[in-house]
Design a protein around this motif. Sequence first.
Motif, PDB file in Angstrom:
ATOM      1  N   SER A 454       0.826  -1.204   0.000  1.00  0.00           N
ATOM      2  CA  SER A 454       0.000   0.000   0.000  1.00  0.00           C
ATOM      3  C   SER A 454       0.858   1.250   0.000  1.00  0.00           C
ATOM      4  O   SER A 454       1.927   1.304   0.603  1.00  0.00           O
ATOM      5  CB  SER A 454      -0.923   0.022   1.223  1.00  0.00           C
ATOM      6  OG  SER A 454      -1.792  -1.084   1.201  1.00  0.00           O
ATOM      7  N   ASN A 457      -0.965   7.258  -2.440  1.00  0.00           N
ATOM      8  CA  ASN A 457      -1.831   7.520  -3.577  1.00  0.00           C
ATOM      9  C   ASN A 457      -2.045   6.305  -4.472  1.00  0.00           C
ATOM     10  O   ASN A 457      -3.029   6.222  -5.195  1.00  0.00           O
ATOM     11  CB  ASN A 457      -1.260   8.668  -4.425  1.00  0.00           C
ATOM     12  CG  ASN A 457      -1.183   9.960  -3.646  1.00  0.00           C
ATOM     13  OD1 ASN A 457      -2.144  10.330  -2.972  1.00  0.00           O
ATOM     14  ND2 ASN A 457      -0.044  10.634  -3.723  1.00  0.00           N
ATOM     15  N   LYS A 458      -1.092   5.410  -4.460  1.00  0.00           N
ATOM     16  CA  LYS A 458      -1.215   4.200  -5.261  1.00  0.00           C
ATOM     17  C   LYS A 458      -0.423   3.086  -4.614  1.00  0.00           C
ATOM     18  O   LYS A 458       0.536   3.319  -3.887  1.00  0.00           O
ATOM     19  CB  LYS A 458      -0.750   4.441  -6.689  1.00  0.00           C
ATOM     20  CG  LYS A 458       0.725   4.756  -6.828  1.00  0.00           C
ATOM     21  CD  LYS A 458       1.126   5.042  -8.276  1.00  0.00           C
ATOM     22  CE  LYS A 458       0.563   6.358  -8.737  1.00  0.00           C
ATOM     23  NZ  LYS A 458       1.095   6.778 -10.058  1.00  0.00           N
ATOM     24  N   GLN A 497      -8.316   2.999  -6.021  1.00  0.00           N
ATOM     25  CA  GLN A 497      -6.901   3.346  -6.086  1.00  0.00           C
ATOM     26  C   GLN A 497      -6.231   2.635  -7.257  1.00  0.00           C
ATOM     27  O   GLN A 497      -6.673   1.594  -7.719  1.00  0.00           O
ATOM     28  CB  GLN A 497      -6.207   2.956  -4.774  1.00  0.00           C
ATOM     29  CG  GLN A 497      -4.835   3.591  -4.580  1.00  0.00           C
ATOM     30  CD  GLN A 497      -4.262   3.263  -3.218  1.00  0.00           C
ATOM     31  OE1 GLN A 497      -3.786   2.158  -2.987  1.00  0.00           O
ATOM     32  NE2 GLN A 497      -4.314   4.221  -2.311  1.00  0.00           N
ATOM     33  N   THR A 498      -5.153   3.222  -7.740  1.00  0.00           N
ATOM     34  CA  THR A 498      -4.387   2.663  -8.848  1.00  0.00           C
ATOM     35  C   THR A 498      -3.330   1.690  -8.336  1.00  0.00           C
ATOM     36  O   THR A 498      -2.716   1.912  -7.291  1.00  0.00           O
ATOM     37  CB  THR A 498      -3.711   3.792  -9.650  1.00  0.00           C
ATOM     38  OG1 THR A 498      -4.717   4.577 -10.285  1.00  0.00           O
ATOM     39  CG2 THR A 498      -2.769   3.242 -10.710  1.00  0.00           C
TER      40      THR A 498
END
Length: 556
Positions: A454, A457-458, A497-498
Amino acid sequence: MKFHRLCLPKLSFIAVMCLTSTFAMAQKLPEILTSDKHFLPDFSYAGYKFGMEPIPGASETVIDVSEYGAIANDGIDDTKAILNAITSANKVKGAVTLRFPQGRFIISEIIEITRSDFVMQGAGRGDLGTTLYFPRPLNMVDDNGKLSEIRKYLKKYNKRQKNEDMNIDVIYSEYSWTAGFIWVGAKDKRGFAYLDEYNTESPPSLATGLQGKQGQRVVEVNEPSAFSKGQRIQILWHNRQGENGALIKSLYNDAPVKVGSRHWTSPNKALVTQSTVVESVEGNTITIVDTLLHNINNELPTDIKSWQPLENVGIEDFRFEFPDGPYFGHHVEVGYNGIYLNGIADSWLLNLSFHNAESGIITYNSANVTISDVRTHGTRQAHYAVHMGNVHNFLAQRIQIFNPVIHSLTFNTQSTRSVYKDSEVFVQPSLDQHAGANHQNLYDNIIVHVDAESGENKSSYPVFWGTGSGYWQPGHGRFNTTWNLTVIAQSGVPDNQTLLVQGLDEGPEARIIGLSGNRNLELDYRPKPYIEGLNKRIKAIPSLYDYQLNQRINAK
């Protein structure tokens, strides 16, 4: 004929045209399939008989191991009885099948297959099939000197595995990338050349290749009289020009990668080997069955030698089982290895499972082998599931990996134009491009299940993992291809999320077509590859191998 023997579907010309038409209506044909600007290897030559013939059924002559005293489920070691059965099978002229009935057999020595036209056949890999149980590792088995060379090599160069946190500082295990309890190969043939002092006389060159073009099948030679239709040969490219040789450029094309020293420190060993068959001879040219890996010219001449592998060897319908126990670490394996192939062609491994193996299948110096319907599982960490090293035109399809494996699907040293297809990795997946001048290989219609790391942001996961020794880097040569890779995030990535798919230490001019999954994906692959279809699966062409094979079949 069993279902798992069937060849890939051979579509009619009309079917292929309909397929292409339907696809074209849905979206543009991938540029990689239509453009002459971007070279794409023809991978369809991988597998038994270059993908063009079905795997044969059992022979008329059958040797049943139970008739030699190998009795299933009696708890008594069956090794001697099996070896006696093999001795009888080896006396058979023509094809022979060594058959194991249903049940569990105990094996405590290396079982060698040293002849062509030999099938070792069980009753299936499931609960009602045939289990081969190996109670001890290879380091407790006499190998009759088979591994003397690699042991001297490891000691001479002080190849050591060091893990301070585990208090490990030992010489590499000889079982990390070689040997198996089922050992297939001509008697007394070396698996890999480690030390010059062990070199025996190799076949003399039949001829020198003078002209040929990458991706085509015609080779001009200086001695055409040395060749005949159906002859097995090896085309050998050497790098005798040092660090900046023409073969280095053909492999890496001046990419911004560090090329390891092993590419030029052994100029008398072939850096690239293409094992193939002569299709025809005309004038001063030969036509080979599969397309050339590299150009042949004044800067890239080749030696062409005869090659005499074992042929039509099959192992099918078994469960390989090893006892529960600890895994002692990377490169310190004790030898719970299943099958070792060395010097074989037009052969097959079908419908197998491996429980608690450190390596299921290890391969060297072989070509055109189909490995199909293989499952690995168990609690022990494994080194390899299916290893492809120093091989050409291998096809491994429907491989399922349920246990942790360091190198899940690996293209290892000097493997060329080989294919993993329709396979799935459920635990700690890695598409391992293992350095050592491996190039023009294909990951085709693969699914991987990842637990991502994790981020703010991505999240990220290193799906591509370019391992291997520094002296063999980079991770791969030109034109390694990934077609329709599906990445399933099973944890670590919220649905909004990406997921960053990483390949941070790979090789030049890779082709990545149809990368998608259950999250929005980004790709960080270094050096930068050719990319089409990011977050878009190529639905009308699920398998590049199938597509190319059917194109070739219909062209005939």
